[in-house]
Design a protein around this motif. Sequence first.
Motif, mmCIF file in Angstrom:
data_model
loop_
_atom_site.group_PDB
_atom_site.id
_atom_site.type_symbol
_atom_site.label_atom_id
_atom_site.label_comp_id
_atom_site.label_asym_id
_atom_site.label_seq_id
_atom_site.Cartn_x
_atom_site.Cartn_y
_atom_site.Cartn_z
ATOM 1 N N GLN A 185 0.830 -1.207 0.000
ATOM 2 C CA GLN A 185 0.000 0.000 0.000
ATOM 3 C C GLN A 185 0.865 1.259 0.000
ATOM 4 O OE1 GLN A 185 -2.470 -1.333 3.500
ATOM 5 N NE2 GLN A 185 -4.158 -0.651 2.186
ATOM 6 N N TYR A 186 1.979 1.196 0.715
ATOM 7 C CA TYR A 186 2.883 2.341 0.771
ATOM 8 C C TYR A 186 3.447 2.661 -0.612
ATOM 9 C CZ TYR A 186 6.911 5.180 2.252
ATOM 10 O OH TYR A 186 7.826 6.183 2.409
ATOM 11 N N ILE A 187 3.910 1.643 -1.323
ATOM 12 C CA ILE A 187 4.486 1.846 -2.650
ATOM 13 C C ILE A 187 3.406 2.272 -3.639
ATOM 14 C CG2 ILE A 187 5.762 0.769 -4.536
ATOM 15 C CD1 ILE A 187 7.347 1.170 -1.902
ATOM 16 N N ALA A 188 2.244 1.603 -3.597
ATOM 17 C CA ALA A 188 1.166 1.937 -4.529
ATOM 18 C C ALA A 188 0.683 3.362 -4.324
ATOM 19 C CB ALA A 188 0.008 0.952 -4.358
ATOM 20 N N ASN A 189 0.679 3.803 -3.084
ATOM 21 C CA ASN A 189 0.210 5.156 -2.787
ATOM 22 C C ASN A 189 1.118 6.223 -3.395
ATOM 23 O OD1 ASN A 189 -1.765 6.830 -1.279
ATOM 24 N ND2 ASN A 189 0.042 7.488 -0.117
ATOM 25 N N HIS A 190 2.387 5.855 -3.660
ATOM 26 C CA HIS A 190 3.300 6.792 -4.314
ATOM 27 C C HIS A 190 3.019 6.927 -5.807
ATOM 28 C CE1 HIS A 190 5.564 6.626 -0.591
ATOM 29 N NE2 HIS A 190 6.414 7.514 -1.052
#
Length: 489
Positions: A185-190
């Motif tokens: 989720q952290y990477i996708a949110n970027h």
Amino acid sequence: MSNFTVQHSLADLGTPFSLPCNPTPVAVPQWLAFNPELAAQLQLPESYWLTDAGLTLFSGNTLPDWVKPVAHAYAGHQFGHFVPQLGDGRALLLAELADSSGQLFDLQLKGAGQTPFSRRGDGRAPLGPVLREYLVSEAMHALGVPTTRALAAVLTGDWLQRETAEPGAIITRVAKSHIRIGSFQYIANHGDREQLKTFADYVIQRHYPECADSANPYLALLSAVVSAQAKLIAKWMSIGFIHGVMNTDNMSIAGETIDYGPCAFMDAFNPAQVYSFIDKQGRYAWGNQPRIASWNLARFAETLLPLIATQPEQAVEQATATLHSFNAENEAAFLQLMGEKIGLKAATKDDEGLIRDLLNLMSASKADFSQTFRLLSRSVPDASQGAAIQFADSGSWQSWCASWHARLAAQNIASEQVQQQMDNCNPALIPRNHQIARAIERATTEGDLTLFNCLHTALKTPFTLSEAQADLALPPKPEQCISNTFCGT
């Protein structure tokens, strides 16, 4: 050990996946516990086993040159609300160690001080939660549940201010992975597809290499994680375990139990049981765990959509179809586990009613979950013996037993063999809340680890119980019942 092998594959990915960070030195470290069996599996040199070198390593005071500490970045849905940046606020990944089969395991300090993701926290861990995680994670391993494990625990010599002043401690835990749904989720949110692809390819290569040969590796990754979680949650349910805080940042991609916060094993059976004082609505109750796992996996699937297909509608359709397999896999795994607990060699859909009726009886009588199943083997030859004492409604119990005995007879398996199978899968001992609380209280107020060590030893063999250990298996008296446990942040 000459075969000691170290890697830093996650650290080598660099930012934004993790950030370099050193532990904060502590005042006067002291050994609390060490796990030689796990150390041997990891081929850790014996120079770190209960030695000064080990103490300085596992306290974070002095790091050898094979360590490359980083704090892992992740986001997460906490009680359904998305937080775009969480990360390792009090944990540091030191290295990845290979066992004799080549399987990599993360080596992580938890409670090692502030990191770039600590927000306003001190990055430390109190003694109580460290002892709880040590006991419960090792008990889960002995019960055959995929889990992080405890390699070492040390007292820091520092005091932490929580509701009161508490002694600080650090646990060294080992896992196949500390990567979570929240990591994706952290990477996708970027919003950077290339970073997302790099991370997904890394996870496939390290944890699910068979997916690389699939026609759609990222859909295969989703399917593999769905399957791992389906089986894990069924294991939890079958032993009465409640994780307590199934946020997406606490759900492992590798299908291991991770982040033992307000966790507990049920005493009296109650499908709505929760142990986190935060969980006022019962979101993470025992009976809700499959539904929440499915919800969390949907959040994972959302992160993979750009990789699954170039057309959003096609990606959603394929991911949704894959997610639908969770319920069937989870229910099938739960049915088999519960069937084994009541003596069935191979449970079928026709046995679902028999299992459901028993759980309903247990709920109505507030029967102790673990003791009921442990005593059930003694009810195989005689319904008036064994688990009968758990049920207030004798008539309903006798009626259920008649159906159960008929089902057992249809297997044509000797009663002694059925009883042995049941005793091999129904633990005599679980880490009882009140016993853990007593062990923590003695360690915290008196510096006495006697009960902790006694519990730790007994929980290594949960399916056998010596006469000297019998008291540890008893359910709590009414005044000993514990309704809330805490994560210790």
